[in-house]
Scaffold this motif. Structure first.
Motif, PDB file in Angstrom:
ATOM      1  N   UNK A  16       0.839  -1.193   0.000  1.00 40.55           N
ATOM      2  CA  UNK A  16       0.000   0.000   0.000  1.00 40.55           C
ATOM      3  C   UNK A  16       0.876   1.246   0.000  1.00 40.55           C
ATOM      4  N   UNK A  17       0.472   2.210  -0.782  1.00 37.47           N
ATOM      5  CA  UNK A  17       1.263   3.433  -0.923  1.00 37.47           C
ATOM      6  C   UNK A  17       1.347   4.190   0.393  1.00 37.47           C
ATOM      7  N   UNK A  18       2.571   4.475   0.793  1.00 33.55           N
ATOM      8  CA  UNK A  18       2.779   5.252   2.015  1.00 33.55           C
ATOM      9  C   UNK A  18       3.691   6.447   1.760  1.00 33.55           C
ATOM     10  N   UNK A  19       4.078   6.661   0.522  1.00 29.96           N
ATOM     11  CA  UNK A  19       4.995   7.730   0.187  1.00 29.96           C
ATOM     12  C   UNK A  19       5.102   7.846  -1.318  1.00 29.96           C
ATOM     13  N   UNK A  20       6.169   8.458  -1.792  1.00 29.43           N
ATOM     14  CA  UNK A  20       6.369   8.643  -3.231  1.00 29.43           C
ATOM     15  C   UNK A  20       6.595   7.325  -3.956  1.00 29.43           C
ATOM     16  N   UNK A  21       6.963   6.303  -3.195  1.00 29.66           N
ATOM     17  CA  UNK A  21       7.202   5.007  -3.823  1.00 29.66           C
ATOM     18  C   UNK A  21       6.586   3.885  -2.988  1.00 29.66           C
ATOM     19  N   UNK A  22       6.281   2.795  -3.674  1.00 31.76           N
ATOM     20  CA  UNK A  22       5.821   1.600  -2.974  1.00 31.76           C
ATOM     21  C   UNK A  22       6.735   0.449  -3.331  1.00 31.76           C
ATOM     22  N   UNK A  23       6.942  -0.426  -2.379  1.00 33.25           N
ATOM     23  CA  UNK A  23       7.786  -1.573  -2.645  1.00 33.25           C
ATOM     24  C   UNK A  23       6.962  -2.728  -3.185  1.00 33.25           C
ATOM     25  N   UNK A  24       7.408  -3.260  -4.287  1.00 35.09           N
ATOM     26  CA  UNK A  24       6.734  -4.407  -4.863  1.00 35.09           C
ATOM     27  C   UNK A  24       7.600  -5.635  -4.715  1.00 35.09           C
ATOM     28  N   UNK A  25       6.994  -6.732  -4.316  1.00 37.77           N
ATOM     29  CA  UNK A  25       7.738  -7.979  -4.178  1.00 37.77           C
ATOM     30  C   UNK A  25       7.174  -9.005  -5.147  1.00 37.77           C
ATOM     31  N   UNK A  26       8.064  -9.630  -5.893  1.00 35.79           N
ATOM     32  CA  UNK A  26       7.621 -10.643  -6.835  1.00 35.79           C
ATOM     33  C   UNK A  26       7.177 -11.880  -6.057  1.00 35.79           C
ATOM     34  N   UNK A  27       5.979 -12.310  -6.311  1.00 34.78           N
ATOM     35  CA  UNK A  27       5.446 -13.472  -5.599  1.00 34.78           C
ATOM     36  C   UNK A  27       6.101 -14.758  -6.089  1.00 34.78           C
ATOM     37  N   UNK A  28       6.779 -14.679  -7.201  1.00 32.45           N
ATOM     38  CA  UNK A  28       7.392 -15.879  -7.767  1.00 32.45           C
ATOM     39  C   UNK A  28       8.812 -16.077  -7.253  1.00 32.45           C
ATOM     40  N   UNK A  29       9.642 -15.025  -7.336  1.00 32.41           N
ATOM     41  CA  UNK A  29      11.055 -15.176  -6.983  1.00 32.41           C
ATOM     42  C   UNK A  29      11.467 -14.329  -5.791  1.00 32.41           C
ATOM     43  N   UNK A  30      10.588 -13.457  -5.308  1.00 31.63           N
ATOM     44  CA  UNK A  30      10.902 -12.674  -4.118  1.00 31.63           C
ATOM     45  C   UNK A  30      11.707 -11.424  -4.392  1.00 31.63           C
ATOM     46  N   UNK A  31      11.970 -11.137  -5.642  1.00 28.33           N
ATOM     47  CA  UNK A  31      12.710  -9.925  -5.985  1.00 28.33           C
ATOM     48  C   UNK A  31      11.901  -8.689  -5.600  1.00 28.33           C
ATOM     49  N   UNK A  32      12.593  -7.687  -5.077  1.00 30.04           N
ATOM     50  CA  UNK A  32      11.905  -6.461  -4.683  1.00 30.04           C
ATOM     51  C   UNK A  32      12.239  -5.335  -5.651  1.00 30.04           C
ATOM     52  N   UNK A  33      11.255  -4.494  -5.877  1.00 33.51           N
ATOM     53  CA  UNK A  33      11.431  -3.377  -6.793  1.00 33.51           C
ATOM     54  C   UNK A  33      10.570  -2.219  -6.329  1.00 33.51           C
ATOM     55  N   UNK A  34      11.089  -1.010  -6.482  1.00 31.11           N
ATOM     56  CA  UNK A  34      10.325   0.155  -6.066  1.00 31.11           C
ATOM     57  C   UNK A  34       9.472   0.657  -7.223  1.00 31.11           C
ATOM     58  N   UNK A  35       8.223   0.938  -6.908  1.00 28.74           N
ATOM     59  CA  UNK A  35       7.318   1.470  -7.912  1.00 28.74           C
ATOM     60  C   UNK A  35       6.894   2.875  -7.516  1.00 28.74           C
ATOM     61  N   UNK A  36       6.900   3.747  -8.483  1.00 25.52           N
ATOM     62  CA  UNK A  36       6.460   5.120  -8.214  1.00 25.52           C
ATOM     63  C   UNK A  36       4.951   5.173  -8.063  1.00 25.52           C
ATOM     64  N   UNK A  37       4.511   5.936  -7.092  1.00 23.91           N
ATOM     65  CA  UNK A  37       3.077   6.065  -6.842  1.00 23.91           C
ATOM     66  C   UNK A  37       2.519   7.284  -7.562  1.00 23.91           C
TER      67      UNK A  37
END
Ligand SMILES: [Zn+2]
Length: 60
Positions: A22-43
């Motif tokens: 859930x967005x809490x700032x300028x970016x949200x953290x996304x986690x891949x449900x398949x491999x667990x890789x994390x990536x920041x997404x702009x909100x």
């Protein structure tokens, strides 16, 4: 699509399934449900619709 999840785990070039927090700032953290890789997404969207983008990214 759901049944493909297990197969995708062994593939390095799978389509990431981003589970976006859930967005809490300028970016949200996304986690891949398949491999667990994390990536920041702009909100750039302020509404909760952003969270549902997971389904869209699955097809991307
Ligand atoms: Zn992944």
């Amino acid at each position: 699509m759901e049944t493909k999840l297990e197969l995708v785990k062994a593939q390095p070039d799978h389509a990431h399934r981003w589970l976006i927090e859930e967005a809490r700032g300028p970016q949200s953290r996304g986690t891949c449900r398949v491999c667990g890789t994390e990536k920041m997404f702009r909100n750039w969207l302020e509404d909760a619709d952003f969270i549902t983008n997971e389904e869209h990214r699955q097809a991307a």
